[in-house]
Every structure is written in C-alpha cells, then in structure tokens.
Design a protein around this motif. Structure first.
Motif, PDB file in Angstrom:
ATOM      1  N   ASP A 296      59.668 -61.726   0.170  1.00  0.00           N
ATOM      2  CA  ASP A 296      59.754 -60.569   0.774  1.00  0.00           C
ATOM      3  C   ASP A 296      58.404 -60.022   0.445  1.00  0.00           C
ATOM      4  N   ILE A 297      58.139 -59.048   1.562  1.00  0.00           N
ATOM      5  CA  ILE A 297      56.660 -58.206   1.390  1.00  0.00           C
ATOM      6  C   ILE A 297      57.009 -56.718   1.011  1.00  0.00           C
ATOM      7  N   LEU A 298      56.410 -56.123   0.088  1.00  0.00           N
ATOM      8  CA  LEU A 298      56.348 -55.024  -0.491  1.00  0.00           C
ATOM      9  C   LEU A 298      55.219 -54.334   0.206  1.00  0.00           C
ATOM     10  N   PHE A 299      55.059 -53.382   0.992  1.00  0.00           N
ATOM     11  CA  PHE A 299      54.091 -52.457   1.711  1.00  0.00           C
ATOM     12  C   PHE A 299      53.857 -51.146   1.364  1.00  0.00           C
ATOM     13  N   TRP A 300      52.879 -50.707   0.466  1.00  0.00           N
ATOM     14  CA  TRP A 300      52.753 -49.318   0.909  1.00  0.00           C
ATOM     15  C   TRP A 300      51.676 -48.851   1.721  1.00  0.00           C
ATOM     16  N   GLU A 301      52.062 -47.781   2.399  1.00  0.00           N
ATOM     17  CA  GLU A 301      50.958 -47.012   3.333  1.00  0.00           C
ATOM     18  C   GLU A 301      50.924 -45.618   2.948  1.00  0.00           C
ATOM     19  N   GLY A 302      49.771 -45.333   1.971  1.00  0.00           N
ATOM     20  CA  GLY A 302      49.480 -44.029   1.548  1.00  0.00           C
ATOM     21  C   GLY A 302      48.678 -43.267   2.130  1.00  0.00           C
ATOM     22  N   ILE A 303      48.974 -42.026   2.176  1.00  0.00           N
ATOM     23  CA  ILE A 303      48.169 -40.832   2.846  1.00  0.00           C
ATOM     24  C   ILE A 303      46.740 -40.748   2.022  1.00  0.00           C
ATOM     25  N   PRO A 304      45.720 -41.035   2.862  1.00  0.00           N
ATOM     26  CA  PRO A 304      44.194 -41.003   1.946  1.00  0.00           C
ATOM     27  C   PRO A 304      44.134 -39.817   0.914  1.00  0.00           C
ATOM     28  N   GLY A 305      43.700 -40.306  -0.111  1.00  0.00           N
ATOM     29  CA  GLY A 305      43.423 -39.239  -1.356  1.00  0.00           C
ATOM     30  C   GLY A 305      44.668 -38.737  -2.058  1.00  0.00           C
ATOM     31  N   GLY A 306      45.880 -39.360  -1.586  1.00  0.00           N
ATOM     32  CA  GLY A 306      46.862 -38.895  -2.351  1.00  0.00           C
ATOM     33  C   GLY A 306      47.258 -40.071  -3.470  1.00  0.00           C
ATOM     34  N   PRO A 307      48.462 -39.914  -4.138  1.00  0.00           N
ATOM     35  CA  PRO A 307      48.880 -40.437  -5.323  1.00  0.00           C
ATOM     36  C   PRO A 307      49.052 -42.050  -5.121  1.00  0.00           C
ATOM     37  N   LEU A 308      49.172 -42.418  -3.701  1.00  0.00           N
ATOM     38  CA  LEU A 308      49.448 -44.014  -3.446  1.00  0.00           C
ATOM     39  C   LEU A 308      47.956 -44.564  -3.158  1.00  0.00           C
ATOM     40  N   ASP A 309      46.794 -43.755  -2.883  1.00  0.00           N
ATOM     41  CA  ASP A 309      45.746 -44.364  -2.590  1.00  0.00           C
ATOM     42  C   ASP A 309      44.790 -44.755  -3.921  1.00  0.00           C
ATOM     43  N   VAL A 310      45.352 -45.716  -4.251  1.00  0.00           N
ATOM     44  CA  VAL A 310      44.893 -46.198  -6.132  1.00  0.00           C
ATOM     45  C   VAL A 310      44.309 -47.659  -5.721  1.00  0.00           C
ATOM     46  N   PHE A 311      44.331 -48.286  -4.536  1.00  0.00           N
ATOM     47  CA  PHE A 311      44.259 -49.851  -4.685  1.00  0.00           C
ATOM     48  C   PHE A 311      42.981 -50.259  -4.334  1.00  0.00           C
ATOM     49  N   GLU A 312      42.120 -49.577  -3.576  1.00  0.00           N
ATOM     50  CA  GLU A 312      40.725 -49.644  -3.282  1.00  0.00           C
ATOM     51  C   GLU A 312      39.925 -50.314  -4.649  1.00  0.00           C
ATOM     52  N   GLY A 313      39.513 -51.387  -4.629  1.00  0.00           N
ATOM     53  CA  GLY A 313      38.622 -51.871  -5.722  1.00  0.00           C
ATOM     54  C   GLY A 313      39.422 -52.742  -6.621  1.00  0.00           C
ATOM     55  N   VAL A 314      40.695 -52.513  -6.364  1.00  0.00           N
ATOM     56  CA  VAL A 314      41.607 -53.624  -7.365  1.00  0.00           C
ATOM     57  C   VAL A 314      41.270 -54.893  -6.912  1.00  0.00           C
ATOM     58  N   LYS A 315      40.976 -56.031  -7.855  1.00  0.00           N
ATOM     59  CA  LYS A 315      40.707 -57.238  -7.296  1.00  0.00           C
ATOM     60  C   LYS A 315      41.678 -58.275  -7.974  1.00  0.00           C
ATOM     61  N   ASP A 316      42.302 -57.916  -9.129  1.00  0.00           N
ATOM     62  CA  ASP A 316      43.177 -58.807  -9.828  1.00  0.00           C
ATOM     63  C   ASP A 316      44.649 -58.616  -9.068  1.00  0.00           C
ATOM     64  N   PRO A 317      45.287 -59.590  -8.459  1.00  0.00           N
ATOM     65  CA  PRO A 317      46.449 -59.578  -7.925  1.00  0.00           C
ATOM     66  C   PRO A 317      47.275 -59.122  -8.797  1.00  0.00           C
ATOM     67  N   GLN A 318      47.760 -59.429 -10.203  1.00  0.00           N
ATOM     68  CA  GLN A 318      48.483 -58.831 -11.005  1.00  0.00           C
ATOM     69  C   GLN A 318      48.557 -57.445 -11.126  1.00  0.00           C
ATOM     70  N   GLU A 319      47.262 -56.828 -11.242  1.00  0.00           N
ATOM     71  CA  GLU A 319      46.979 -55.660 -11.308  1.00  0.00           C
ATOM     72  C   GLU A 319      47.549 -54.726 -10.330  1.00  0.00           C
ATOM     73  N   HIS A 320      47.335 -55.353  -8.767  1.00  0.00           N
ATOM     74  CA  HIS A 320      47.929 -54.946  -7.763  1.00  0.00           C
ATOM     75  C   HIS A 320      49.156 -54.800  -7.749  1.00  0.00           C
ATOM     76  N   LEU A 321      49.930 -55.815  -8.170  1.00  0.00           N
ATOM     77  CA  LEU A 321      51.611 -56.019  -8.172  1.00  0.00           C
ATOM     78  C   LEU A 321      51.996 -54.809  -9.284  1.00  0.00           C
ATOM     79  N   ARG A 322      51.303 -54.788 -10.167  1.00  0.00           N
ATOM     80  CA  ARG A 322      51.826 -53.730 -11.494  1.00  0.00           C
ATOM     81  C   ARG A 322      51.812 -52.566 -10.770  1.00  0.00           C
ATOM     82  N   LEU A 323      50.711 -51.869 -10.075  1.00  0.00           N
ATOM     83  CA  LEU A 323      50.439 -50.557  -9.289  1.00  0.00           C
ATOM     84  C   LEU A 323      51.626 -50.376  -8.248  1.00  0.00           C
ATOM     85  N   THR A 324      51.886 -51.553  -7.667  1.00  0.00           N
ATOM     86  CA  THR A 324      52.642 -51.266  -6.591  1.00  0.00           C
ATOM     87  C   THR A 324      54.270 -50.947  -7.042  1.00  0.00           C
ATOM     88  N   LEU A 325      54.615 -51.725  -8.365  1.00  0.00           N
ATOM     89  CA  LEU A 325      55.796 -51.553  -8.879  1.00  0.00           C
ATOM     90  C   LEU A 325      55.874 -49.916  -9.732  1.00  0.00           C
TER      91      LEU A 325
END
Length: 410
Positions: free
Chosen positions: A214-243
């Motif tokens: 399955d694909i989990l896919f966030w689309e965040g309004i820039p500057g809002g609370p979902l706009d936190v993935f830029e610069g996250v290089k570690d895949p596990q950290e990316h998933l942790r933030l997603t959840l």
C-alpha cells in the motif's frame, strides 16, 4: 522506415516507444538509468491508473502485471472534522477497476521488453547539446523526461498555468501490513482523506518489487503542519513522521496503519513542484524542433492522481497522430496540432486538478456531502477520476451542481 528518438523512459516515453516499435518504426530510447538501476532504486511516484489508461496498455499488450496487481474497485472520500471526527465518509464504486504498479517494476520491465524486441536503448543523460546533434539524424525527436535541463526548452504557458509555485509538499511511503478499511473489507479502494486547511492523505493499494503493498501519501499545504519532510533522509524517520501525522489528523486511518513497515529502503519519496502547462515545441540552438510529451508539457499536482493516466493518454494520442501522418515531415504545424489534440482532453484534467488545490466553494462541499447519502453522486465522483471531462457537466458550476443533485435526490 521512419526513425524516431524518444528521450525519457517513464510511462509516456516507454509506452510510446513500444507502441511505435510494434508498428514498424525504428525507435531509439534515451534514458539516464538502466532497468536494473531503476528496479533497485527509490520509488519515483504514486500512481493509480484508471480503466481507460489501463486499456491503452492492454491495446499494446503491455499489461504484464495485470493479474498480480490489486484490483481497485472503489474510490472513497473522508473529510476530517476539527476533533478527529469525520463528518463525511463514503466510497463510490468504479465502473472498471483501477490498478497501481510501482514504476520501478513497470519501467524496468518495459525497458527490458523494448530492448528484447530490437529497440535501440541508449543509457546516457541527455543535454540540449546532445539533442542538437541527434535531431539531424532522426525524423522526429520527442522529449518525455519531465525533470532536468531539457524541460527548460519548453516555455511556461502563463495563460494555462495559474500557479507559479508549489501548492503542496508531497511525502510518500510504500508499506506492508496495512489493515483493511472496515467499511469495505471485501474489496480494494483508493481512500482520499481531506483535512481542511492542512492537506490530504491518500491511501492506495499497489504492486511493488516485493509484491502487493500500500502507498501512504501526504499532500501538505506548504508551510503547514504536514510540511515537515524536506531534508528527512532516513526512510524510518520519514515513516515515523507519516504515522505521527496520521494519528493526529486522520486517526481512523492510523488505526489500520499503526503496525506498517516500509516495503524496502527505497520506499519513500518527498518533494514539491509547481503545476505547469508549457509550450509543446522546444527549439534547439541549430533551429531543430522537438516535441514535449506528457508531464513535460502538462504537469499537474498529484492531488487528483492523474499523472500516469495523463501520460498513458498522451502516449496513445501521440501514437495515433504519428501513425496517421504517414511519410509527411514532422514540422512545427504537425507538432502543434498533435499537442492540441491531446490538450482537448488534458485541459479538463488541469482545470479539475487546479480547482481541487484551492479551498472548495460551497456547491462543491454540498456535492461531497451529498455523496454520503446518494450513491449515484459518490459513483459519479469516483468515475470522474477515469474521465475528468465529465466534471464539466455537474461539478464546476453551482447551477449545474444544484440541477444534478435535484435529479438524483427526487
């Protein structure tokens, strides 16, 4: 035998190359990665292809994974309330099933098929100077690589591009271990979760390199609370933030996602781009002309899931235009006419996608709300993802929307 060069080996470039090859054209395909590198690399996209786009693949006998990929039979919409509730939650049924195949699987497989069938595959990054050299040796050069230097040859069409900066920040995770939606445990559906003022969470079944996922896919309004993935290089950290964000904004989805794991180390992706329509003809320094394909010339935000559908439909339209043209030269007029034929369809996708990026007007909120009580509305909305031109008839105009609701609620 007419000689054609295609630069870029995504959905549109490969589909067009294989289609032309099957009709006896001498096709050269340039791409910057081998099939092996693609298959072993990072995910490149989210993709859900609806029935018309899938049929273009079947017509060319390129539906290699149809029996393995999950069949998506519905499309559901939930709207989050301010307190973790969801005042709107429904699912519409698709008339023909949709499917998603990880582009790492599909593009690698199609590249190998192209080479096995005698196509000339050149693994080399292409610059404008390379195209200048090649353009004199081919009857037609098509640019289907939607990123990098080559795109700069195609000027932005401001009249068709209302946004000049990204409208969403994208964050994708491919996962195993997602539980079923309790509302429809017996069939697969794409789920669109709308969080007003914050962004959207999409969930879709897919086939990846290791099998169904399955694909989990966030689309965040820039500057809002979902706009936190830029610069996250570690895949596990990316998933942790997603959840973490799912637990906060879409807790009903988090409940079935709390135990997921990434499908592989390359299973995450983040980025953003401005939705843009470009002029279709690129001019080389020597005066030669090249024609842009799919998201080189019409790049929409993924909010409506149209990227791979547009690419398949563009490739099919261009294939028809090339074959019908016979032995005549592929001049500027032909290039413009070929693009205009595709734009007849693609304009509806662009209009709808740009509308979905803006806060919805009252009549659209009424339609989305009514779909919860009126299955015909839910089904029509779901099937609009296959045929976005239908939205012209009932979705954009308040009077048409009211008349449609009156016709189905009587």
């Amino acid at each position: 035998m007419r000689k054609i060069l295609i630069v870029g080996a995504g959905q549109s470039g490969l589909q067009l190359a294989l289609g032309l090859q099957a009709r006896g054209y001498e096709v050269t395909l340039m791409t910057n990665r081998t099939a092996e590198e693609i298959r072993g690399g990072r995910v490149m996209s989210t993709q859900c292809m609806f029935t018309t786009a899938l049929q273009h693949e079947r017509d060319l006998e390129l539906n290699f994974w149809e029996s393995q990929a999950p069949r998506i039979e519905g499309l559901g919409v939930s709207v989050a309330g301010p307190d973790g509730s969801r005042p709107i939650d429904w699912v519409g049924r698709l008339e023909g099933y949709a499917q998603s195949v990880d582009q790492r699987v599909k593009m690698a497989g199609w590249m190998e098929a192209f080479a096995q069938r005698g196509g000339q595959l050149v693994v080399h990054g292409a610059a404008v100077s390379d195209l200048d050299y090649f353009a004199r040796r081919y009857d037609l050069v098509l640019v289907a690589a939607g990123k990098g230097e080559l795109v700069s040859m195609f000027g932005r069409d401001a009249s068709r591009s209302p946004y000049d900066k990204p409208q969403r920040a994208l964050a994708v995770s491919y996962v195993n271990g997602l539980g079923p939606r309790p509302e429809h445990p017996d069939y697969h559906a794409v789920r669109c979760n709308l969080v007003p003022g914050v962004g959207e969470m999409f969930i879709m079944p897919t086939l990846t390199t290791s099998g169904p996922a399955d694909i989990l896919f966030w689309e965040g309004i820039p500057g809002g609370p979902l706009d936190v993935f830029e610069g996250v290089k570690d895949p596990q950290e990316h998933l942790r933030l997603t959840l973490e964000l799912m637990e906060r904004f879409v807790p009903w989805e988090y409940e079935r996602a709390r135990g997921v794991e990434l499908t592989d180390a390359g299973g995450t992706l983040a980025g953003r781009y401005a939705p843009t329509v470009r002029n279709p003809i690129g001019e080389l320094p020597s005066g030669g002309l090249v024609l842009g394909v799919a998201d080189v010339v019409v790049a929409n935000d993924p909010i409506t899931g149209q990227g791979s559908n547009n690419a398949a439909k563009c490739a099919a339209s261009y294939l028809d235009s090339i074959v019908e043209h016979g032995e005549k030269p592929f001049d500027r007029d032909w290039m413009q006419t070929t693009f205009d034929r595709y734009w007849e369809y693609a304009q509806h996708v662009t209009k709808w996608t740009n509308a979905m990026l803006a806060p919805p007007p009252e009549h659209v909120l009424n339609l989305i709300g009514a779909a919860g009580q009126l299955p015909p509305v839910a089904n029509r909305f779901a099937n609009g993802f296959d045929n976005p031109a239908d939205f012209e008839n009932w979705f954009f105009d308040p009077e048409l929307a009211a008349a449609y609701l009156a016709s189905v609620s009587g």
